[in-house]
Motif scaffolding. Structure first.
Motif, PDB file in Angstrom:
ATOM      1  N   TYR A  12     -15.606   5.480 -44.900  1.00 53.63           N
ATOM      2  CA  TYR A  12     -16.495   4.409 -45.328  1.00 53.63           C
ATOM      3  C   TYR A  12     -17.882   5.021 -45.458  1.00 53.63           C
ATOM      4  CZ  TYR A  12     -19.052  -0.003 -45.473  1.00 53.63           C
ATOM      5  OH  TYR A  12     -19.860  -1.045 -45.853  1.00 53.63           O
ATOM      6  N   VAL A  13     -18.510   4.837 -46.633  1.00 54.42           N
ATOM      7  CA  VAL A  13     -19.834   5.424 -46.879  1.00 54.42           C
ATOM      8  C   VAL A  13     -20.872   4.318 -46.776  1.00 54.42           C
ATOM      9  CG1 VAL A  13     -21.210   6.900 -48.369  1.00 54.42           C
ATOM     10  CG2 VAL A  13     -18.709   7.022 -48.472  1.00 54.42           C
ATOM     11  N   ALA A  14     -21.721   4.421 -45.761  1.00 58.93           N
ATOM     12  CA  ALA A  14     -22.730   3.387 -45.494  1.00 58.93           C
ATOM     13  C   ALA A  14     -24.073   3.800 -46.074  1.00 58.93           C
ATOM     14  CB  ALA A  14     -22.859   3.167 -43.988  1.00 58.93           C
TER      15      ALA A  14
ATOM     16  N   ALA B 135     -26.428   6.536 -53.705  1.00 57.55           N
ATOM     17  CA  ALA B 135     -25.762   7.806 -53.392  1.00 57.55           C
ATOM     18  C   ALA B 135     -24.394   7.560 -52.767  1.00 57.55           C
ATOM     19  CB  ALA B 135     -26.637   8.634 -52.453  1.00 57.55           C
ATOM     20  N   ALA B 136     -24.276   6.480 -51.968  1.00 60.61           N
ATOM     21  CA  ALA B 136     -23.002   6.153 -51.328  1.00 60.61           C
ATOM     22  C   ALA B 136     -21.937   5.827 -52.375  1.00 60.61           C
ATOM     23  CB  ALA B 136     -23.181   4.974 -50.373  1.00 60.61           C
ATOM     24  N   PHE B 137     -22.353   5.094 -53.405  1.00 56.40           N
ATOM     25  CA  PHE B 137     -21.413   4.739 -54.472  1.00 56.40           C
ATOM     26  C   PHE B 137     -20.914   5.996 -55.179  1.00 56.40           C
ATOM     27  CE2 PHE B 137     -19.828   3.292 -58.470  1.00 56.40           C
ATOM     28  CZ  PHE B 137     -19.371   1.993 -58.267  1.00 56.40           C
TER      29      PHE B 137
ATOM     30  N   SER C  53      -9.349   8.629 -49.599  1.00 58.48           N
ATOM     31  CA  SER C  53      -9.616   7.204 -49.766  1.00 58.48           C
ATOM     32  C   SER C  53     -11.000   6.862 -49.216  1.00 58.48           C
ATOM     33  CB  SER C  53      -8.539   6.369 -49.059  1.00 58.48           C
ATOM     34  OG  SER C  53      -8.495   6.638 -47.668  1.00 58.48           O
ATOM     35  N   ALA C  54     -11.724   6.033 -49.959  1.00 54.00           N
ATOM     36  CA  ALA C  54     -13.109   5.738 -49.590  1.00 54.00           C
ATOM     37  C   ALA C  54     -13.487   4.338 -50.019  1.00 54.00           C
ATOM     38  CB  ALA C  54     -14.057   6.757 -50.229  1.00 54.00           C
ATOM     39  N   ASP C  55     -14.462   3.771 -49.308  1.00 57.68           N
ATOM     40  CA  ASP C  55     -14.975   2.447 -49.640  1.00 57.68           C
ATOM     41  C   ASP C  55     -16.450   2.409 -49.299  1.00 57.68           C
ATOM     42  OD1 ASP C  55     -15.014  -0.129 -50.534  1.00 57.68           O
ATOM     43  OD2 ASP C  55     -13.784  -0.962 -48.932  1.00 57.68           O
ATOM     44  N   ILE C  56     -17.132   1.404 -49.870  1.00 57.27           N
ATOM     45  CA  ILE C  56     -18.566   1.217 -49.632  1.00 57.27           C
ATOM     46  C   ILE C  56     -18.828  -0.253 -49.358  1.00 57.27           C
ATOM     47  CG2 ILE C  56     -19.255   3.187 -51.072  1.00 57.27           C
ATOM     48  CD1 ILE C  56     -19.884   1.100 -53.295  1.00 57.27           C
ATOM     49  N   ASP C  57     -20.082  -0.553 -49.085  1.00 61.46           N
ATOM     50  CA  ASP C  57     -20.488  -1.929 -48.816  1.00 61.46           C
ATOM     51  C   ASP C  57     -20.569  -2.721 -50.115  1.00 61.46           C
ATOM     52  OD1 ASP C  57     -21.547  -4.196 -47.524  1.00 61.46           O
ATOM     53  OD2 ASP C  57     -23.580  -3.556 -48.035  1.00 61.46           O
ATOM     54  N   HIS C  58     -19.947  -3.889 -50.140  1.00 58.47           N
ATOM     55  CA  HIS C  58     -20.007  -4.758 -51.315  1.00 58.47           C
ATOM     56  C   HIS C  58     -20.656  -6.096 -50.980  1.00 58.47           C
ATOM     57  CE1 HIS C  58     -17.513  -2.298 -54.021  1.00 58.47           C
ATOM     58  NE2 HIS C  58     -16.830  -1.969 -52.937  1.00 58.47           N
ATOM     59  N   ALA C  59     -21.249  -6.213 -49.794  1.00 57.01           N
ATOM     60  CA  ALA C  59     -21.778  -7.503 -49.366  1.00 57.01           C
ATOM     61  C   ALA C  59     -23.223  -7.419 -48.892  1.00 57.01           C
ATOM     62  CB  ALA C  59     -20.904  -8.073 -48.244  1.00 57.01           C
TER      63      ALA C  59
ATOM     64  N   ILE D 120     -19.708   7.798 -43.127  1.00 53.43           N
ATOM     65  CA  ILE D 120     -20.811   8.665 -43.550  1.00 53.43           C
ATOM     66  C   ILE D 120     -22.037   7.791 -43.776  1.00 53.43           C
ATOM     67  CG2 ILE D 120     -21.658  10.204 -45.363  1.00 53.43           C
ATOM     68  CD1 ILE D 120     -18.806  11.042 -45.893  1.00 53.43           C
ATOM     69  N   VAL D 121     -23.146   8.192 -43.200  1.00 57.61           N
ATOM     70  CA  VAL D 121     -24.383   7.433 -43.313  1.00 57.61           C
ATOM     71  C   VAL D 121     -25.329   8.168 -44.254  1.00 57.61           C
ATOM     72  CG1 VAL D 121     -26.344   6.480 -42.089  1.00 57.61           C
ATOM     73  CG2 VAL D 121     -24.100   6.553 -40.979  1.00 57.61           C
ATOM     74  N   ILE D 122     -25.806   7.437 -45.277  1.00 54.53           N
ATOM     75  CA  ILE D 122     -26.724   8.034 -46.257  1.00 54.53           C
ATOM     76  C   ILE D 122     -27.932   7.119 -46.439  1.00 54.53           C
ATOM     77  CG2 ILE D 122     -27.023   8.910 -48.599  1.00 54.53           C
ATOM     78  CD1 ILE D 122     -24.048   9.273 -48.806  1.00 54.53           C
ATOM     79  N   GLY D 123     -29.098   7.691 -46.262  1.00 59.07           N
ATOM     80  CA  GLY D 123     -30.357   7.005 -46.535  1.00 59.07           C
ATOM     81  C   GLY D 123     -31.323   7.974 -47.175  1.00 59.07           C
TER      82      GLY D 123
END
Length: 419
Positions: free
Chosen positions: A329-331, A340-342, A354-360, A380-383
């Motif tokens: 999961y890429v946050a 960048a997460a997308f 397999s991967a997912d991101i925040d959609h909400a 994975i945390v990306i800022g």
């Protein structure tokens, strides 16, 4: 609110893995025996089932979903799989190819009957059909394939019931003997059995009414009336099964519920799902292809209800292995991080991770909470800071440890740890 029709059931995402387990097991076992998949339409012309399944069966008399289409043609949702496969075999000229032709299918079937445990009005079947194998070796192979399918699922406490119901040459003698036995008992028997008495007395042995079943206990046995060919075939089948260590129970009352069977019939029966304990059944049907307008080609096969098999697994406490969790999961911490997460999630999926991101539009804390609920292996945390430093924080959700990984190395890191 519009509710689901009676006798049907939704397979929700949280339970789909159970179905995948059954279906994948079926496909894997079929591949071991060199079977190829066939898919036929959900609906066929009604005549196919009238001629193929038989007009004295409960399926045709009581259970078919039949309707007129806009062209005033009588159409039926398929109540079983074999007839459609036979129609396809004939229509596509498959008899001119390499025989035997070994096929399997996984399909929905439809029967209007009282819904019960493991049997719905829309249910699903794993079926096997082998066309072009005349000898008892083909019967044995189908039975052993069924055995391996049941074993691969981890199902225990299942018994093979076996019988031979003869062929068109020897069955008339049995029918006469059976009618002679049953005639004095007809007043005590159900209306369905009385209706079958002249048209197809063999089907009476399949009646589940208590009074009829009790009368049938002393009925003549099909195996006492077999012609030489049927007797030799049945003896050869038993010899092959014995040589393979396949235990079975001879059941002289076993006839199956479809008119097209001849010679071998069999069922695998479980005691864990009540009175309707058959989890897999089949047999030989050497005349069906010819009866439906095709060439004379021998055939043997079986059908197994997927819902029933799931019920057996549930009742016996068998734990079905769940599918692998989400790898990553890429946050995203901020707008730049989300962008960048997308992009990273897209790269991971293309790499087979397999991967997912925040959609909400969740907060970082809420994203971690969500990742924990869905059982993600890594987050994975990306800022903006991570993008500037060129390093991402990768958290192992199973032990809560974190490591910093260079952005250019993150896919290689995950490939090593997720496979």
């Amino acid at each position: 609110m519009i509710n689901i029709p009676k006798g049907t059931k939704d397979v929700l995402p949280a339970e789909a893995y159970k179905w995948h387990f059954i279906e994948n097991t079926a496909r894997n076992v079929a591949a071991l025996y060199n079977l190829k998949e066939i898919r036929t339409p959900v609906f066929e012309h009604t005549e196919l089932f009238l001629r193929g399944v038989g007009d004295t069966t409960d399926i045709v008399n009581k259970e078919m979903y039949t309707f007129l289409d806009k062209g005033e043609r009588s159409i039926t949702l398929k109540p079983e799989g074999t007839a459609g496969v036979v129609r396809s075999f004939i229509e596509n000229g498959l008899s001119g190819g390499v025989l035997p032709l070994k096929m399997y299918y996984i399909t929905p079937v439809f029967r209007y009957e009282r819904p019960q445990a493991g049997r719905l009005r829309e249910h699903h079947q794993f079926g096997v059909e082998i066309f072009g194998g005349k000898g008892a070796e083909t019967d044995a192979e189908v039975i052993l394939l069924a055995r391996d399918y049941i074993r691969a699922l981890g199902v225990e406490g299942v018994e093979l019931n076996l019988n031979s119901i003869g062929c068109k040459h020897c069955r008339p003698k049995f029918n006469e003997a059976l009618k002679e036995y049953l005639r004095p008992h007809l007043p005590e028997m159900c209306p369905t059995c009385n209706a079958r008495f002249e048209k197809n007395p063999l089907r009476i042995l399949d009646c589940k009414e208590e009074a009829c079943s009790k009368i049938n206990e002393n009925a003549p046995k099909t195996t006492d009336f077999l012609c030489d060919e049927c007797r030799e075939h049945f003896e050869k089948l038993k010899e092959i099964l014995d040589s393979c260590g396949m235990k079975y129970r001879l059941n002289p009352k076993l006839v199956r519920g479809l008119d097209y069977y001849s010679k071998t019939v069999f069922e695998f029966v479980s005691t864990s799902i009540g009175a309707q304990g058959t989890v897999l059944g089949g047999g030989r049907y050497d005349t069906l292809i010819e009866n439906l307008g095709g060439p004379s080609v021998p055939a043997v096969g079986f059908g197994s209800g997927i819902e029933r098999m799931l019920l057996v697994l549930e009742n016996t406490g068998k734990k079905i292995p769940e599918e692998p969790p989400l790898d990553v999961y890429v946050a995203g911490l901020d707008d730049a991080g989300r962008k960048a997460a997308f992009a990273l999630a897209d790269q991971l999926c293309q790499s087979g991770i397999s991967a997912d991101i925040d959609h909400a539009s969740r907060s970082v804390k809420a994203q971690f909470k969500y990742a924990g609920k869905i059982g993600t292996r890594y987050v994975i945390v990306i800022g903006s800071n991570e993008l500037e430093s060129g390093e991402y924080t990768v958290k192992n959700m199973s032990d809560s440890t974190s490591v910093n990984v260079k952005a250019v190395d993150v896919i290689a890191f995950l490939e090593q740890n997720c496979r």
